[in-house]
Scaffold this active site. Structure first.
Site, PDB file in Angstrom:
ATOM      1  N   ALA A  88       0.845  -1.200   0.000  1.00 54.88           N
ATOM      2  CA  ALA A  88       0.000   0.000   0.000  1.00 54.88           C
ATOM      3  C   ALA A  88       0.874   1.240   0.000  1.00 54.88           C
ATOM      4  CB  ALA A  88      -0.897   0.024   1.238  1.00 54.88           C
ATOM      5  N   GLU A 133      -7.034   3.504  11.178  1.00 55.11           N
ATOM      6  CA  GLU A 133      -7.398   4.794  10.597  1.00 55.11           C
ATOM      7  C   GLU A 133      -8.821   4.787  10.041  1.00 55.11           C
ATOM      8  OE1 GLU A 133      -5.836   7.801  10.302  1.00 55.11           O
ATOM      9  OE2 GLU A 133      -4.109   7.174  11.491  1.00 55.11           O
ATOM     10  N   TYR A 154      -5.963   8.085   2.617  1.00 52.25           N
ATOM     11  CA  TYR A 154      -5.457   6.747   2.941  1.00 52.25           C
ATOM     12  C   TYR A 154      -6.548   5.916   3.607  1.00 52.25           C
ATOM     13  CZ  TYR A 154      -3.127   3.144   5.728  1.00 52.25           C
ATOM     14  OH  TYR A 154      -2.777   1.957   6.322  1.00 52.25           O
ATOM     15  N   LYS A 158      -8.471   2.548   2.292  1.00 47.48           N
ATOM     16  CA  LYS A 158      -8.493   1.329   3.096  1.00 47.48           C
ATOM     17  C   LYS A 158      -9.930   0.886   3.407  1.00 47.48           C
ATOM     18  CE  LYS A 158      -4.256  -0.142   4.071  1.00 47.48           C
ATOM     19  NZ  LYS A 158      -3.830  -1.537   3.788  1.00 47.48           N
ATOM     20  N   ARG A 189      10.621   0.144  11.204  1.00 47.38           N
ATOM     21  CA  ARG A 189       9.632   1.106  10.735  1.00 47.38           C
ATOM     22  C   ARG A 189      10.288   2.104   9.790  1.00 47.38           C
ATOM     23  NH1 ARG A 189       4.468   1.744   9.293  1.00 47.38           N
ATOM     24  NH2 ARG A 189       3.158   2.652  10.922  1.00 47.38           N
TER      25      ARG A 189
END
Length: 342
Positions: A88, A133, A154, A158, A189
């Site tokens: 993504a 989110e 985003y 999703k 990360r």
């Protein structure tokens, strides 16, 4: 006979930990990577080591979620038992700058992969990487029944992926699940994400290489867990008899301010001496608080996280300080027994 798994987004944080986990369980692992002029496999390079001489079971293939024909070809060639869609455009702030690209990669890419599975000759179990989110402006605590209220391109992309996965499960009797994962971090990360941005800055400030760190909103609350634990939850979702969607979270929310304070303090620094405000890092629409309720995952999957957000901050600071000592080389694995959580 070994199970076969296909992972999109294998070079990212979650993909690398998941590949590591599956290889440890005896899987043959295949990953999809995009063609680029430079290599971006540093998170998984150590997985090619073969100390036991049994043959490397990690295989990489060029492909992209924008190319449905290639996805069908790969599925027929690899014949996976499990497919994990982790690919993504996953940076929330960037999605405001590139909403169309985010929609295509993060949203439409999912339906291309689901259609490729439907068009291929294989019927793997399918995991879709969803996100906290989705909840956006909906107050916590958030679980599988909490209404969604996405607050970014985003999150909207999703949301499409979430519902199209459920639709394919119900319309075509696919074993397809959504893992609604709350924020999960690690020394792997990406450097532009806020937690890693903080811990890398702590290491640089401690070493005298920089003086200040510029931040946006530090009052937002997030439920931060350790990515290496969350990929275990992903795998468990595909081992149950019937497909269901699950929230993975710690259930404990802390502010960005808290994360800053713990990170700097673990290096013997006062965060207030080094933080400066920069409005460029604000989102056009903010998400104030995300705190998950993982009760269902605990009850049905036996999944229980052990590392809190504050412990995670310390772990990441130690890893970034050590990386800087070694010429800023990325540390591919942190042994928890080696870091001081005091």
């Amino acid at each position: 006979m070994s199970k076969i798994a296909l992972i999109t987004g294998i070079t990212g944080q979650d993909g690398s930990y998941l590949a590591e986990l599956l290889l440890g369980k005896g899987y043959e692992v295949h990953g999809v990577i995009r063609r680029a002029s430079t290599f971006n496999t540093h998170r998984i390079d150590h997985l090619y080591e073969d100390p036991h001489g049994v043959g490397v079971k990690l295989h990489l293939h060029y492909g992209d979620l924008s190319d449905g024909v290639r996805l069908v070809t790969l599925l027929n060639e690899i014949a996976p038992d499990e497919v994990y869609n982790l690919a993504a455009q996953s940076h929330v702030r960037v999605s405001f700058d590139e909403p169309e690209h985010t929609a295509d990669t993060t949203g439409t890419g999912t339906v291309r992969l689901l259609e490729a599975i439907r068009a291929s000759k294989v019927r793997p179990k399918f995991y879709q990487a969803s996100t906290s989110e989705l909840y956006g402006a909906t107050p916590p605590p958030q679980d599988e029944e909490t209404p969604f209220y996405p607050r970014s391109p985003y999150a909207a992309a999703k949301l499409y992926s979430y519902w199209i996965t459920k639709n394919y499960r119900e319309a075509y009797d696919m074993f397809a699940v959504n893992g609604i994962l709350f924020n999960h971090e690690s020394p792997r990360r990406g450097e532009t994400f806020v937690t890693r941005k903080i811990t890398r800055a702590v290491a640089a400030i401690k070493a005298g290489q920089q003086e200040h760190l510029y931040m946006g909103n530090i009052d937002s609350i997030r439920d931060w867990g350790y990515a290496a634990e969350y990929v275990e939850g992903m795998w468990r979702m595909l081992q149950v008899d019937e497909p269901e969607d699950f929230v993975l979270a710690t259930g404990d929310g802390i502010t960005v301010r808290d994360f800053l304070e713990v990170s700097f303090a673990h290096a013997g620094l006062n965060w207030e001496d080094h933080i400066k405000y920069d409005p460029r890092y604000l989102r056009p629409t903010e998400v104030d608080a995300l705190i998950g309720d993982p009760s269902k995952a605990k009850a049905k999957l036996g999944w229980v996280p052990t590392i809190s957000g504050r412990e995670l901050a310390k772990l990441m600071v130690v890893a970034d300080i050590e990386a800087l000592k070694h010429g800023d080389k990325w540390i591919d694995k942190v042994q928890l027994a080696s870091w001081d959580a005091s």
